[in-house]
Write a protein that holds these residues in place. Structure first.
Motif, PDB file in Angstrom:
ATOM      1  N   LEU A  20      32.386  43.415  42.895  1.00 35.89           N
ATOM      2  CA  LEU A  20      33.138  43.875  41.709  1.00 35.89           C
ATOM      3  C   LEU A  20      34.747  43.923  42.017  1.00 35.89           C
ATOM      4  CD1 LEU A  20      31.363  47.767  41.824  1.00 35.89           C
ATOM      5  CD2 LEU A  20      31.266  46.127  39.539  1.00 35.89           C
ATOM      6  N   ALA A  21      34.674  43.609  43.232  1.00 33.01           N
ATOM      7  CA  ALA A  21      36.491  43.497  43.078  1.00 33.01           C
ATOM      8  C   ALA A  21      36.904  42.227  43.130  1.00 33.01           C
ATOM      9  CB  ALA A  21      36.261  43.714  44.930  1.00 33.01           C
ATOM     10  N   ASP A  22      35.810  40.734  42.749  1.00 37.19           N
ATOM     11  CA  ASP A  22      36.432  39.462  42.571  1.00 37.19           C
ATOM     12  C   ASP A  22      36.475  39.694  41.611  1.00 37.19           C
ATOM     13  OD1 ASP A  22      33.817  39.108  41.739  1.00 37.19           O
ATOM     14  OD2 ASP A  22      32.993  37.744  43.684  1.00 37.19           O
ATOM     15  N   ALA A  27      45.421  36.008  45.663  1.00 41.32           N
ATOM     16  CA  ALA A  27      45.488  36.110  44.224  1.00 41.32           C
ATOM     17  C   ALA A  27      44.236  35.494  43.651  1.00 41.32           C
ATOM     18  CB  ALA A  27      46.052  34.296  45.118  1.00 41.32           C
ATOM     19  N   SER A  28      43.456  34.727  43.880  1.00 46.23           N
ATOM     20  CA  SER A  28      42.732  34.201  42.969  1.00 46.23           C
ATOM     21  C   SER A  28      41.708  35.633  42.451  1.00 46.23           C
ATOM     22  CB  SER A  28      41.514  33.288  43.483  1.00 46.23           C
ATOM     23  OG  SER A  28      40.993  33.344  44.447  1.00 46.23           O
ATOM     24  N   ARG A  29      41.924  36.664  43.498  1.00 39.49           N
ATOM     25  CA  ARG A  29      40.890  37.670  42.606  1.00 39.49           C
ATOM     26  C   ARG A  29      41.566  38.452  41.767  1.00 39.49           C
ATOM     27  NH1 ARG A  29      38.992  37.368  48.121  1.00 39.49           N
ATOM     28  NH2 ARG A  29      41.071  38.872  48.700  1.00 39.49           N
ATOM     29  N   LEU A  30      43.116  38.678  42.031  1.00 40.91           N
ATOM     30  CA  LEU A  30      44.208  39.465  41.335  1.00 40.91           C
ATOM     31  C   LEU A  30      43.834  38.050  39.750  1.00 40.91           C
ATOM     32  CD1 LEU A  30      47.118  39.572  43.792  1.00 40.91           C
ATOM     33  CD2 LEU A  30      45.584  41.341  41.931  1.00 40.91           C
ATOM     34  N   LEU A  31      43.483  36.513  40.053  1.00 39.64           N
ATOM     35  CA  LEU A  31      43.917  35.616  38.357  1.00 39.64           C
ATOM     36  C   LEU A  31      42.785  36.642  37.837  1.00 39.64           C
ATOM     37  CD1 LEU A  31      45.354  32.617  38.788  1.00 39.64           C
ATOM     38  CD2 LEU A  31      46.051  34.320  37.785  1.00 39.64           C
ATOM     39  N   ASN A  32      41.327  36.647  38.312  1.00 37.37           N
ATOM     40  CA  ASN A  32      40.480  37.066  38.146  1.00 37.37           C
ATOM     41  C   ASN A  32      40.284  38.679  37.126  1.00 37.37           C
ATOM     42  OD1 ASN A  32      38.964  35.374  38.315  1.00 37.37           O
ATOM     43  ND2 ASN A  32      37.648  36.039  40.044  1.00 37.37           N
ATOM     44  N   LEU A  33      40.830  39.260  38.066  1.00 35.57           N
ATOM     45  CA  LEU A  33      41.422  40.794  37.583  1.00 35.57           C
ATOM     46  C   LEU A  33      42.557  40.829  36.242  1.00 35.57           C
ATOM     47  CD1 LEU A  33      41.834  42.744  41.179  1.00 35.57           C
ATOM     48  CD2 LEU A  33      39.441  43.389  39.036  1.00 35.57           C
ATOM     49  N   ALA A  34      42.868  40.026  36.212  1.00 36.61           N
ATOM     50  CA  ALA A  34      44.124  39.889  34.800  1.00 36.61           C
ATOM     51  C   ALA A  34      43.259  39.306  34.101  1.00 36.61           C
ATOM     52  CB  ALA A  34      45.473  38.823  34.958  1.00 36.61           C
ATOM     53  N   ALA A  35      42.445  38.539  33.726  1.00 34.54           N
ATOM     54  CA  ALA A  35      41.121  38.123  33.103  1.00 34.54           C
ATOM     55  C   ALA A  35      40.666  39.393  32.540  1.00 34.54           C
ATOM     56  CB  ALA A  35      40.682  36.790  33.334  1.00 34.54           C
ATOM     57  N   LEU A  36      40.225  39.824  33.179  1.00 30.45           N
ATOM     58  CA  LEU A  36      39.652  40.713  33.053  1.00 30.45           C
ATOM     59  C   LEU A  36      39.618  41.876  31.770  1.00 30.45           C
ATOM     60  CD1 LEU A  36      36.805  42.487  33.064  1.00 30.45           C
ATOM     61  CD2 LEU A  36      37.333  43.390  34.773  1.00 30.45           C
TER      62      LEU A  36
END
Length: 86
Positions: free
Chosen positions: A35-37, A65-74
């Motif tokens: 969930l966190a990624d 950083a890559s998880r934050l980009l994924n969450l930004a896309a979400l």
């Protein structure tokens, strides 16, 4: 007796129970890390509304950083869904 582990409590909550219905294996393998990624939740949004996506996600994030980009896309996907649906 209630669990004192906040992650365990979260994973046993109603929101995660609902999200597990989108798992292809019947809802048994979802982890907090998954969930966190942001990848699984992004896929849930694509299932709900395939037209609101657009930003790609890193399917194998290795750092914050890559998880934050994924969450930004979400977040972008969720915002697009509500703007188009309203």
């Amino acid at each position: 007796m209630a669990s004192s582990d906040p992650i365990e409590e979260f994973m046993n909550g109603a929101l995660v129970t609902w999200v597990r219905t989108f798992e292809s294996d019947g809802g048994g393998g979802l982890t907090y890390a998954a969930l966190a990624d942001g990848v699984f939740l992004y896929d849930v949004m694509n299932h709900i509304d395939p037209r609101s996506g657009g930003r790609p996600v890193n399917r194998h994030p290795t750092d914050a950083a890559s998880r934050l980009l994924n969450l930004a896309a979400l977040l972008h996907h969720i915002k697009s869904f509500y703007q188009v649906s309203s």
